[in-house]
Design an enzyme around this catalytic site. Structure first.
Site, PDB file in Angstrom:
ATOM      1  N   HIS A 186      -7.041  -6.251   0.498  1.00  0.00           N
ATOM      2  CA  HIS A 186      -5.937  -5.282   0.441  1.00  0.00           C
ATOM      3  C   HIS A 186      -4.664  -5.759   1.157  1.00  0.00           C
ATOM      4  O   HIS A 186      -3.575  -5.685   0.600  1.00  0.00           O
ATOM      5  CB  HIS A 186      -6.385  -3.946   1.029  1.00  0.00           C
ATOM      6  CG  HIS A 186      -5.338  -2.892   0.957  1.00  0.00           C
ATOM      7  ND1 HIS A 186      -4.860  -2.399  -0.246  1.00  0.00           N
ATOM      8  CD2 HIS A 186      -4.637  -2.242   1.931  1.00  0.00           C
ATOM      9  CE1 HIS A 186      -3.933  -1.484  -0.010  1.00  0.00           C
ATOM     10  NE2 HIS A 186      -3.775  -1.377   1.292  1.00  0.00           N
ATOM     11  N   ASP A 196     -10.042  -5.340  -3.840  1.00  0.00           N
ATOM     12  CA  ASP A 196      -9.330  -4.509  -2.874  1.00  0.00           C
ATOM     13  C   ASP A 196     -10.254  -3.368  -2.481  1.00  0.00           C
ATOM     14  O   ASP A 196     -10.665  -2.578  -3.320  1.00  0.00           O
ATOM     15  CB  ASP A 196      -8.038  -3.977  -3.513  1.00  0.00           C
ATOM     16  CG  ASP A 196      -7.146  -3.224  -2.536  1.00  0.00           C
ATOM     17  OD1 ASP A 196      -7.667  -2.636  -1.573  1.00  0.00           O
ATOM     18  OD2 ASP A 196      -5.922  -3.204  -2.759  1.00  0.00           O
ATOM     19  N   SER A 243       0.838  -1.202   0.000  1.00  0.00           N
ATOM     20  CA  SER A 243       0.000   0.000   0.000  1.00  0.00           C
ATOM     21  C   SER A 243       0.877   1.258   0.000  1.00  0.00           C
ATOM     22  O   SER A 243       1.642   1.469  -0.934  1.00  0.00           O
ATOM     23  CB  SER A 243      -0.941  -0.037   1.206  1.00  0.00           C
ATOM     24  OG  SER A 243      -1.965   0.908   1.098  1.00  0.00           O
TER      25      SER A 243
END
Length: 254
Positions: free
Chosen positions: A229, A199, A99
């Site tokens: 995610h 996600d 991320s």
């Protein structure tokens, strides 16, 4: 402030490979998360003999109130520091990130052409969520919003992230995305990008921007069908560990 359980910095010394070189792997966690989301990955690579560093970014692993006092520049400075420390004890370094950790990894690779490769998991460099456009004004009115952590498909697994997201800190990340996007052509090293098909935090636009923006000629995208995610803790984690290890071995081989 006291650091939450499992949120401490993780590192391993590593062992020389067959040619006598030490390969270092720097892994960065995401926004509002901590090294807890990367530790299984880091441990899997350490078991293969790699020198691993998983730093705890400023404001993370403690409280969202502390995170609210930090900025993207603070997080990037810690990644720079961790890279310098790892590079000093390794012959070659590969960088990975989840991320926002992917954002930081891309930023680092744009400034350090000697990085041997990048492994990104659901990296973020933008968003189609138009609600983020209100952040410049909203951050002065509301301190935080519900947390974005624990987007995990696997039952019974948690990320140990914050239950609130500080808007001031989030705004600095959104501002940094634009800078990182302009630097993508400066990224030339081999790239392995894992993207979850479903996600709920980062939309597919980031992967498209990254894959279309970097100058890397050695690029591979892997779509994860059974994870959300935080894929490093999800059903596809073993695949990430195995394929990233094979990638690292390949791109660091003489």
């Amino acid at each position: 402030m006291p650091v939450l359980p499992e949120a401490e910095h993780f590192s391993s010394a590593g062992e020389p490979d067959a040619s006598g070189r030490t390969v270092g792997v720097l892994l960065s966690h995401g926004f509002t998360g901590s090294p807890a989301s990367m530790r299984p990955w880091g441990e899997a690579l350490a078991e293969r003999g790699y020198a691993v560093s998983v730093p705890r970014l400023p404001g993370h692993g403690t409280s969202w109130q502390e995170l609210a006092t930090t900025t993207y520049d603070d997080w990037y400075a810690e990644i720079e520091r961790a890279h310098a420390e790892l590079a000093a004890r390794s012959d070659v370094v590969v960088v990975g990130g989840l991320s926002m950790g992917g954002t930081l990894a891309l930023d680092l690779a744009a400034h350090h052409r000697d990085i041997a490769g990048l492994v990104l998991v659901n990296p973020a460099v933008g968003s189609t969520n138009r609600q983020l456009l209100a952040l410049p004004a909203l951050k002065h009115v509301i301190k935080s919003m519900p947390g974005i952590g624990n987007d995990i498909k696997k039952p019974g697994v948690t990320e140990s992230g914050y239950d609130r997201t500080p808007l001031r800190a989030l705004h600095t990340l959104v501002q940094a995305w634009k800078k990182v996007r302009t630097q993508l052509p400066d990224v030339t090293c081999p790239l392995l990008l894992f993207r979850s098909a479903e996600d709920h935090v980062v939309d597919p636009s980031s992967a498209r921007i990254i894959l279309g923006g970097v100058s890397s000629r050695d690029v591979d995208e892997v779509v994860l069908a059974n994870s959300y995610h935080v894929a490093t803790l999800d059903n596809d984690a073993p695949r990430i560990f195995q394929e990233s290890a094979a990638f690292i071995q390949r791109v660091t081989a003489r």
